[in-house]
Write an enzyme that holds these catalytic residues in place. Structure first.
Site, PDB file in Angstrom:
ATOM      1  N   ASP A 114      36.954  40.275  41.948  1.00 61.46           N
ATOM      2  CA  ASP A 114      37.112  39.084  42.783  1.00 61.46           C
ATOM      3  C   ASP A 114      36.910  39.328  44.270  1.00 61.46           C
ATOM      4  OD1 ASP A 114      37.864  37.980  40.368  1.00 61.46           O
ATOM      5  OD2 ASP A 114      39.730  37.115  41.124  1.00 61.46           O
ATOM      6  N   HIS A 134      39.371  43.911  42.540  1.00 67.85           N
ATOM      7  CA  HIS A 134      38.812  43.243  43.714  1.00 67.85           C
ATOM      8  C   HIS A 134      37.846  44.155  44.466  1.00 67.85           C
ATOM      9  CE1 HIS A 134      42.451  40.906  42.928  1.00 67.85           C
ATOM     10  NE2 HIS A 134      41.905  39.922  43.623  1.00 67.85           N
TER      11      HIS A 134
END
Length: 273
Positions: free
Chosen positions: A85, A231
């Site tokens: 992400d 992430h």
């Protein structure tokens, strides 16, 4: 040009119906049985508390459909979904792509449209190397869970336009910032043809600086069908300054190989026969 539906045309999810019934029942009770008004008020307060709690629980399905695992067909194929992400990040994402290539694994990048617009070549490289770019909002607003229908339509539609234009592929999956949302999101997703996807397990790598702890959270009970979250944007860093995702990925990918698991993109993993 946006092709988002008018807000007035968005169907409301079942939770709205339940909430309306609770409010009407509370009003009727307070009117016909004045002595019962504290119970009526309590029911309304409890109703709102439950909706708020559901919105603050990323893996909850109370507010609408929410994918937390791949379907049985993917489990049978020994597949998992590695999702990454908050990118693309010009420093971190290319190194993530190299690690994935080295292990022959695929990932889904939930990208912020503003960052894609700033680094279009990097977004196109993600797709060219066999991965998937999906919708993670236009701006990753911190107040996302407080938006109304119009705000959701604007935020998600803009992201759809940018990601489709840059990559040539229209996203089919959406992830809310931090997984937080409210009941207005589900109908907007439905009309835009997006599936809400959360995760099975996450490493909390935006705040945890110890790679071993992040890895342990991801591999504890690891099984086919899992959706894992890391992430490449907003990543925490080790004491030596290395982004956590880069410190964790080699061991995680090696574990997938040991367990004979194959990381696939979400569009591939969500396919059913």
């Amino acid at each position: 040009m946006s092709h988002a539906p008018p807000v007035s045309a968005l169907p409301l999810p079942p939770i709205f119906t339940v909430s309306v019934v609770v409010h009407l029942a509370a009003l009727a009770t307070a009117f016909w049985l004045p002595g019962a008004w504290p119970w009526a008020v309590g029911a309304v307060v409890l109703n709102h508390a439950l909706i708020t709690a559901a919105g603050l629980t990323p893996r909850s399905s109370v507010l609408g459909p929410n994918v937390t695992r791949l379907p049985a067909a993917a489990v049978a194929r020994r597949e998992v979904a590695l999702t990454i992400d908050d990118g693309p990040d010009p420093e971190v994402t290319p190194q993530v792509l190299d690690l994935l290539d080295a292990h022959g694994q695929r990932a889904t990048f939930f990208c912020i449209a503003e960052r894609v617009a700033a680094h279009p070549g990097l977004a196109r490289e993600i797709v060219a190397r066999g991965h998937s770019v999906q919708n993670h909002t236009a701006r990753h607003r911190h107040n996302f869970s407080f938006l109304g229908p119009r705000g959701y339509v604007a935020e998600l539609s803009r992201a759809q336009e940018v990601l489709t234009q840059v990559t040539g592929q229209r996203p089919s999956c959406f992830r809310a910032p931090a997984g937080l949302r409210n009941p207005f999101l589900a109908p907007v997703l439905r009309r835009l043809g997006l599936s809400l996807v959360s995760w099975t397990r996450r490493g909390f790598d935006t705040r945890e600086r110890d790679p071993s702890k992040v890895l342990e959270r991801l591999v504890r009970g690891l099984a086919a069908g899992d959706i894992l979250l890391l992430h490449d944007g907003n990543a925490a860093r080790t004491a030596g300054g290395q982004p956590i995702v880069l410190a964790v990925l080699p061991a995680l990918l090696a574990r997938l190989e040991t367990d004979r698991l194959r990381a696939v993109t979400l569009p591939e993993g969500l396919k059913t026969p």
